[in-house]
Structure formats: structure tokens, C-alpha cells
Write a protein that holds these residues in place. Structure first.
Motif, PDB file in Angstrom:
ATOM      1  N   LEU A 202       0.831  -1.200   0.000  1.00 53.76           N
ATOM      2  CA  LEU A 202       0.000   0.000   0.000  1.00 53.76           C
ATOM      3  C   LEU A 202       0.868   1.254   0.000  1.00 53.76           C
ATOM      4  O   LEU A 202       0.362   2.359   0.180  1.00 53.76           O
TER       5      LEU A 202
ATOM      6  N   LYS B 167      -6.577   0.420  -4.915  1.00 50.70           N
ATOM      7  CA  LYS B 167      -5.486   0.925  -4.076  1.00 50.70           C
ATOM      8  C   LYS B 167      -5.788   2.311  -3.493  1.00 50.70           C
ATOM      9  O   LYS B 167      -5.561   2.537  -2.301  1.00 50.70           O
TER      10      LYS B 167
ATOM     11  N   LEU C 218      -8.249   1.816  -0.670  1.00 48.21           N
ATOM     12  CA  LEU C 218      -7.618   1.140   0.465  1.00 48.21           C
ATOM     13  C   LEU C 218      -6.689   2.090   1.219  1.00 48.21           C
ATOM     14  O   LEU C 218      -6.670   2.096   2.450  1.00 48.21           O
ATOM     15  N   ARG C 219      -5.933   2.894   0.484  1.00 48.83           N
ATOM     16  CA  ARG C 219      -5.031   3.864   1.127  1.00 48.83           C
ATOM     17  C   ARG C 219      -5.828   4.893   1.930  1.00 48.83           C
ATOM     18  O   ARG C 219      -5.427   5.280   3.013  1.00 48.83           O
TER      19      ARG C 219
END
Length: 165
Positions: free
Chosen positions: A66, A108, A111-112
């Protein structure tokens, strides 16, 4: 008198040779004993065959980065910063998770953002051993509902740098 001195020198050199032989034998016994003790200790520390077989049967964990996070931490009376790199792990052998790497890459940014919101609400004091385990659980619990192609098994902190001011 000269004969007496020669006789004493001969007896003295025999005594010295005897002392040297005893010292050499003691050193050899100590080396042999140390080697034997080291061998016994090493074989006891060596994993058994069943342990090795169990490790080989373990889950094949794949990781996904990540990337790096640099966030301001929640302030009490002081401000603090956190710099960390986080990886998430999933079961690489699970055939149901074959599309998970693609989903992780596609999601991504989402999620970040989820991880950022968790980290920003932490204090500098939350980054002790027990606190990090709790943070890992929070991250896992926040990310898994976002995924459709599989679930993450664990969260790994590659680096953790906390600076309190």
C-alpha cells in the motif's frame, strides 16, 4: 658439582616437558568437550522433520504494497507524525483469490484512504507493541468489507517511524 647441575637441568627439563604435555592434553580435552557440547546443542535446536513438514504445508502468503504513509497523528497536547510502509497479505494458494491482486491494484486509492483515516486518528502513544497489533486488526477489518475477490489475512508494517513534538 658440575655433574649435580647437569643432573638438575635434566630433571628440570623432564618436568617442563611433562607440564607441556599435560597442558596440551587438557587443551585437547577442552576442545573435544566444547565441540561435543556444541554439536549436542545444535542438534537440539534443529527443527524436527515434522516441524519442517508443517511449515511446508503452511499457507502461501502473498503481499501487496500500500506504499508509504506520512500522516499527522491525533494531537493531545503535542503534535506528532507517522511515517510507515504497509503491506497487506493474502492467501496466494486460494484459487478463489486469483483475481484479488487485480482488485487490490484497482482499489489501491480506496484502500489507502481507509488506512489513512485509521492512522490519522491514532496518537503517538498508540504505537507500542499491543497498540500496533490493534491497529493491524482495525486495518484488516476496514479493508476486508471493501474487497469482493478475496480477503486479506494480515497487515504488515515494513517501517514505523513516529515523531512526537
Amino acid at each position: 658439582m658440575a655433574e649435580k647441575v647437569k643432573k638438575e637441568k635434566a630433571e628440570g627439563s623432564k618436568g617442563n616437558i611433562l607440564k607441556i604435555i599435560i597442558i596440551i592434553l587438557l587443551i585437547a580435552v577442552l576442545i573435544a568437550g566444547g565441540t561435543a557440547a556444541g554439536y549436542i546443542f545444535a542438534t537440539k535446536m534443529k527443527p524436527s522433520q515434522t516441524t519442517t513438514a508443517t511449515n511446508q504445508a503452511a499457507v502461501n502468503i502473498k503481499t501487496f504494497s500500500l506504499d508509504e504513509f506520512l500522516v499527522n497523528l491525533k494531537a493531545d497536547n503535542t503534535s506528532g507524525y507517522l511515517k510507515t510502509k504497509i503491506y497487506i497479505g493474502y492467501d496466494g494458494d486460494n484459487k478463489d483469490y486469483k483475481n484479488l491482486p487485480t482488485e487490490l491494484e484497482d482499489k489501491k486509492p480506496i484502500l489507502r484512504d481507509a488506512v489513512n483515516s485509521i492512522l490519522r486518528n491514532k496518537k503517538t502513544t498508540d504505537f507500542n507493541e499491543a497498540g500496533v497489533e490493534q491497529i493491524k486488526k482495525e486495518i484488516k477489518d476496514r479493508i476486508n468489507p471493501l474487497l469482493k475477490e478475496g480477503q486479506i489475512e494480515n497487515v504488515y508494517f515494513y517501517d514505523i517511524i513516529v515523531q512526537a513534538q
